[in-house]
Motif scaffolding. Structure first.
Motif, mmCIF file in Angstrom:
data_model
loop_
_atom_site.group_PDB
_atom_site.id
_atom_site.type_symbol
_atom_site.label_atom_id
_atom_site.label_comp_id
_atom_site.label_asym_id
_atom_site.label_seq_id
_atom_site.Cartn_x
_atom_site.Cartn_y
_atom_site.Cartn_z
ATOM 1 N N GLN A 152 -14.354 4.769 -8.824
ATOM 2 C CA GLN A 152 -13.053 4.445 -9.085
ATOM 3 C C GLN A 152 -12.007 5.636 -8.782
ATOM 4 N N ALA A 153 -12.393 6.785 -8.708
ATOM 5 C CA ALA A 153 -11.668 8.262 -8.505
ATOM 6 C C ALA A 153 -11.394 8.353 -7.107
ATOM 7 N N ASP A 154 -12.388 7.671 -6.380
ATOM 8 C CA ASP A 154 -12.090 7.793 -4.938
ATOM 9 C C ASP A 154 -11.005 6.764 -4.425
ATOM 10 N N LEU A 155 -11.151 5.425 -5.269
ATOM 11 C CA LEU A 155 -10.159 4.320 -4.993
ATOM 12 C C LEU A 155 -8.764 4.833 -5.351
ATOM 13 N N ARG A 156 -8.584 5.393 -6.414
ATOM 14 C CA ARG A 156 -7.316 5.949 -6.676
ATOM 15 C C ARG A 156 -6.592 6.850 -5.602
ATOM 16 N N ASN A 157 -7.661 7.900 -5.421
ATOM 17 C CA ASN A 157 -7.181 8.699 -4.194
ATOM 18 C C ASN A 157 -6.789 7.998 -2.846
ATOM 19 N N ARG A 158 -7.226 6.984 -2.489
ATOM 20 C CA ARG A 158 -7.161 5.934 -1.256
ATOM 21 C C ARG A 158 -5.633 5.590 -1.364
ATOM 22 N N ALA A 159 -5.482 5.011 -2.697
ATOM 23 C CA ALA A 159 -4.449 4.155 -3.073
ATOM 24 C C ALA A 159 -2.996 5.212 -3.166
ATOM 25 N N ARG A 160 -3.317 6.447 -3.668
ATOM 26 C CA ARG A 160 -2.341 7.117 -3.602
ATOM 27 C C ARG A 160 -2.004 7.618 -2.269
ATOM 28 N N GLN A 196 -5.120 4.830 6.386
ATOM 29 C CA GLN A 196 -5.107 4.935 4.930
ATOM 30 C C GLN A 196 -5.459 3.593 4.042
ATOM 31 N N ASN A 197 -4.818 2.475 4.605
ATOM 32 C CA ASN A 197 -5.006 1.243 4.258
ATOM 33 C C ASN A 197 -6.502 0.699 4.435
ATOM 34 N N SER A 198 -7.014 1.303 5.838
ATOM 35 C CA SER A 198 -8.423 0.878 5.807
ATOM 36 C C SER A 198 -9.393 1.681 4.993
ATOM 37 N N PHE A 199 -8.959 2.929 4.657
ATOM 38 C CA PHE A 199 -9.943 3.666 3.822
ATOM 39 C C PHE A 199 -9.843 3.096 2.405
ATOM 40 N N LYS A 200 -8.564 2.369 2.125
ATOM 41 C CA LYS A 200 -8.383 1.669 0.943
ATOM 42 C C LYS A 200 -9.491 0.727 0.607
#
Length: 226
Positions: A152-160, A196-200
């Motif tokens: 979840q924390a990693d996803l927030r990073n990627r979304a940011r 970044q979208n791919s990482f998200k």
């Protein structure tokens, strides 16, 4: 020239800030230990292996009780009835009426303590195995819960990072249209946003996978654990 330098610096600062967010984000403060205990209790209640271990303990206990009662198997009781007014010339007896006799099988009698000991040890083994599995499932629930929070924390990073990338693209697009930045800078910003979208998307998959792994051991949906 100054405008182009300013836009380029802004783009670099945006990307650098995103990376710093990724490095500094921590999920430790989000660990809810009360909720974690509820997750562990749910897993112990629903997971089939837990029920199997408890059934093994119950079976071993029943076997131990049966072994203790089976001590009576070594003894055999019988009775003989001799009518008072009857005369038995073949097997004459001096006692009349009912006669009770008790016999003992020495082999069975001496084997019973060992059978009882084996049954007791099997009961202890079943209990130890149950205790060990309880510890294992607690550790697994904790590990999967932490992995879910990390995802979840990693996803927030990627979304940011995607949000920051979108801001950078808009700014560079505006400056490019005004001729204050080059197409190369604008294209790099678009490429970075695409990445970044791919990482998200990868982060979303990791988060859903972590959630599925946790729910598998819980035997219930996370939303149902309150």
């Amino acid at each position: 020239m100054k405008s182009k330098l300013l836009i380029t610096c802004l783009f670099l600062i945006t990307i650098t800030t995103t990376r710093l967010y990724a490095q500094q984000e921590s999920f430790v403060s989000e660990v809810n230990y009360q909720y974690l205990e509820k997750l562990i209790a749910t897993a112990k209640k629903n997971y089939p292996e837990i029920k199997l271990r408890q059934a093994q303990v119950n079976a071993a206990k029943a076997s131990l009780t049966q072994t203790k009662v089976s001590w009576l198997d070594a003894f055999t009781a019988s009775y003989i009835y001799s009518p008072r007014n009857a005369l038995n010339l073949v097997n004459p007896t001096i006692f009349n009426g009912y006669q009770l006799s008790v016999s003992i099988n020495l082999g069975t009698f001496f084997a019973k303590p060992f059978e009882t000991k084996v049954a007791k040890e099997n009961y202890n083994i079943a209990q130890y195995q149950q205790q060990q599995y309880n510890l294992n499932i607690e550790a697994n629930v904790k590990r999967l819960y932490y992995a879910y929070l990390e995802a979840q924390a990693d996803l927030r990073n990627r979304a940011r990072a995607v949000t920051d990338g979108e801001i950078a693209v808009k700014q560079l697009k505006y400056s490019f249209q005004k001729g204050e930045s080059t197409f190369h800078d604008y294209n790099e910003a678009l490429t970075s946003l695409y990445n970044q979208n791919s990482f998200k998307v990868q982060g979303e998959l990791s988060m859903l996978t972590a959630k599925a792994n946790l729910e598998e051991i819980l035997g219930a949906k996370l939303e149902d654990v309150k």
